[in-house]
Design an enzyme around this catalytic site. Sequence first.
Site, PDB file in Angstrom:
ATOM      1  N   GLN A 174       2.052  -2.590   1.951  1.00  0.00           N
ATOM      2  CA  GLN A 174       1.897  -1.572   0.909  1.00  0.00           C
ATOM      3  C   GLN A 174       3.099  -1.604  -0.024  1.00  0.00           C
ATOM      4  O   GLN A 174       4.235  -1.676   0.403  1.00  0.00           O
ATOM      5  CB  GLN A 174       1.679  -0.183   1.503  1.00  0.00           C
ATOM      6  CG  GLN A 174       2.731   0.302   2.476  1.00  0.00           C
ATOM      7  CD  GLN A 174       2.388   1.676   3.032  1.00  0.00           C
ATOM      8  OE1 GLN A 174       1.644   2.438   2.428  1.00  0.00           O
ATOM      9  NE2 GLN A 174       2.937   1.994   4.189  1.00  0.00           N
ATOM     10  N   HIS A 196      -1.999  -2.850  -1.556  1.00  0.00           N
ATOM     11  CA  HIS A 196      -2.191  -1.400  -1.598  1.00  0.00           C
ATOM     12  C   HIS A 196      -2.136  -0.897  -3.036  1.00  0.00           C
ATOM     13  O   HIS A 196      -3.100  -0.405  -3.570  1.00  0.00           O
ATOM     14  CB  HIS A 196      -1.182  -0.666  -0.714  1.00  0.00           C
ATOM     15  CG  HIS A 196      -1.427   0.812  -0.622  1.00  0.00           C
ATOM     16  ND1 HIS A 196      -0.782   1.722  -1.429  1.00  0.00           N
ATOM     17  CD2 HIS A 196      -2.249   1.533   0.162  1.00  0.00           C
ATOM     18  CE1 HIS A 196      -1.197   2.949  -1.141  1.00  0.00           C
ATOM     19  NE2 HIS A 196      -2.092   2.859  -0.174  1.00  0.00           N
ATOM     20  N   ASP A 240      -5.763   0.681  -3.171  1.00  0.00           N
ATOM     21  CA  ASP A 240      -6.099   2.083  -2.917  1.00  0.00           C
ATOM     22  C   ASP A 240      -6.061   2.838  -4.243  1.00  0.00           C
ATOM     23  O   ASP A 240      -5.033   2.856  -4.926  1.00  0.00           O
ATOM     24  CB  ASP A 240      -5.092   2.676  -1.935  1.00  0.00           C
ATOM     25  CG  ASP A 240      -5.489   4.057  -1.427  1.00  0.00           C
ATOM     26  OD1 ASP A 240      -6.465   4.631  -1.956  1.00  0.00           O
ATOM     27  OD2 ASP A 240      -4.832   4.557  -0.500  1.00  0.00           O
ATOM     28  N   GLU A 277     -10.102   0.924  -1.644  1.00  0.00           N
ATOM     29  CA  GLU A 277      -9.997   2.101  -0.780  1.00  0.00           C
ATOM     30  C   GLU A 277     -10.120   3.382  -1.595  1.00  0.00           C
ATOM     31  O   GLU A 277      -9.506   3.523  -2.651  1.00  0.00           O
ATOM     32  CB  GLU A 277      -8.650   2.074  -0.051  1.00  0.00           C
ATOM     33  CG  GLU A 277      -8.436   3.247   0.890  1.00  0.00           C
ATOM     34  CD  GLU A 277      -7.137   3.140   1.672  1.00  0.00           C
ATOM     35  OE1 GLU A 277      -6.722   4.167   2.242  1.00  0.00           O
ATOM     36  OE2 GLU A 277      -6.543   2.040   1.709  1.00  0.00           O
ATOM     37  N   ASP A 311     -11.342   6.520   3.108  1.00  0.00           N
ATOM     38  CA  ASP A 311     -10.029   7.130   3.314  1.00  0.00           C
ATOM     39  C   ASP A 311     -10.155   8.645   3.199  1.00  0.00           C
ATOM     40  O   ASP A 311     -10.104   9.364   4.191  1.00  0.00           O
ATOM     41  CB  ASP A 311      -9.028   6.584   2.304  1.00  0.00           C
ATOM     42  CG  ASP A 311      -7.635   7.184   2.482  1.00  0.00           C
ATOM     43  OD1 ASP A 311      -7.412   7.909   3.464  1.00  0.00           O
ATOM     44  OD2 ASP A 311      -6.759   6.917   1.645  1.00  0.00           O
ATOM     45  N   GLN A 333     -10.539   3.466   7.362  1.00  0.00           N
ATOM     46  CA  GLN A 333      -9.136   3.570   7.751  1.00  0.00           C
ATOM     47  C   GLN A 333      -9.019   4.563   8.898  1.00  0.00           C
ATOM     48  O   GLN A 333      -9.446   5.710   8.773  1.00  0.00           O
ATOM     49  CB  GLN A 333      -8.220   4.022   6.614  1.00  0.00           C
ATOM     50  CG  GLN A 333      -6.770   4.056   7.099  1.00  0.00           C
ATOM     51  CD  GLN A 333      -5.752   4.582   6.113  1.00  0.00           C
ATOM     52  OE1 GLN A 333      -4.602   4.782   6.477  1.00  0.00           O
ATOM     53  NE2 GLN A 333      -6.141   4.807   4.888  1.00  0.00           N
ATOM     54  N   LYS A 335      -6.532   6.652  10.308  1.00  0.00           N
ATOM     55  CA  LYS A 335      -5.204   7.148   9.913  1.00  0.00           C
ATOM     56  C   LYS A 335      -4.520   7.741  11.141  1.00  0.00           C
ATOM     57  O   LYS A 335      -4.751   8.895  11.491  1.00  0.00           O
ATOM     58  CB  LYS A 335      -5.340   8.164   8.789  1.00  0.00           C
ATOM     59  CG  LYS A 335      -5.690   7.513   7.463  1.00  0.00           C
ATOM     60  CD  LYS A 335      -5.833   8.523   6.362  1.00  0.00           C
ATOM     61  CE  LYS A 335      -7.041   9.389   6.580  1.00  0.00           C
ATOM     62  NZ  LYS A 335      -7.795   9.722   5.386  1.00  0.00           N
TER      63      LYS A 335
END
Length: 429
Positions: A174, A196, A240, A277, A311, A333, A335
């Site tokens: 990321q 990312h 993302d 994402e 997400d 994802q 998390k």
Amino acid sequence: MTTIETVRAVPGASGFFFDDQRAIKRGAERDGAAYRGDPVTPGFDRVRQAGEAISVLLELGDGTVATGDCAAVQYSGAGGRDPLFRAAEFLPVVEGPVADALVGRPAERFAENAALTEEIRTASGDPLHTAIRYGVSQALLDAAAKARRATKTDVLADALGTDPADRPVPVFGQSGDARRDNAEKMLLKGVPVLPHGLFNSVEKVGESGERLVEYLDWLADRTAELGPAGADYSPRFHVDVYGVLGEIFEAPYDRPEVADYFADLRAAADPYPLQVEGPMDEGGREEQIYAMAELRDALADAGVGVDLVADEWCNTFDDVTAFVDAGAADVVQVKTPDLGGVHRSGEAVRYCEGTDTRAYLGGTCNETAESARACAHVALATDAAQVLAKPGMGFDEGYMIVENEMRRALARRGDWRAPVANGEAVADD
């Protein structure tokens, strides 16, 4: 049997910040490392504030000490997550109800001890904050590994009934806002999934999404230029967008103009695989599932090869199962801080087995080195599709922590050796 003798809690720092996502989406302006404007999400004193953590120390009967870190995601309190995590508020919880439940328990029994943390209640009768369950379960995993003289990967595999990976799980780097500089560092190091990008505003994506297209075009060019020499390097691009594409296009998402835009993204990323994402944020789980499934079906009908990653509103184990059951994403994802105990993250990854949805073991830049190392073992134990490089947004540190932890675990298990001089991985006999 080795018993847990004491439980201590130590306040600490996390690897990034807590950010008020709703305030940022409403236009809070960057001011150097901070943001201008007033917070919107309950619990925040300012739009960006220092991340916090709690280190959990379990002293065992043989004198060893097991550790784990309680941490919460960068965008705490958003998208259905638990509220902002303040260390001072939760220190008494760890040394109170948690200690009362765990002292005297056999350290070897990770599965039983981890399940017990799901049942512990605070003095007010509430379940433990997900960050507490997260850190305590890491410490319990470490305790079981120490007591059993085994890797954390093996302890988790026994608890989850899995056959662990025999190679490092692909790491997802990321970039933070340094989306070009850090992406170039990822390419030089041959990172399997990147970058990312942190496209969390219309300004960054472009009024009609044009800046994201331009970025992917640049990234494809730089991949060809900077990727490891002499290697068959074909990374997966993963960006993302924090729901911003939903702000640009709005529902319904099965319109031709939406599919055409994703086709533009696909063409810009060519020849590298692309996954996007959080394309939209519809304000609730059922609404999000409907929108994601609508877009996924539209892309399939149009023959646009872009994978969608769930997400927003995909936080708990129940959320993960709902997205998978609805076929609303190509990737979910998991998390890790939002799932609570690390065993719950492992169960969520396992739920994707036998479906057409892959599991990305994610988390947040706002974790710690301790929690990142624990997650590396979850990734290995479940053979996840990819695992996040964390903590922090500088890339190098998080990548080093996660990649090296997996390599050490695999070496201990006799599964794998680090690449040799010619770049080829050599398995142990």
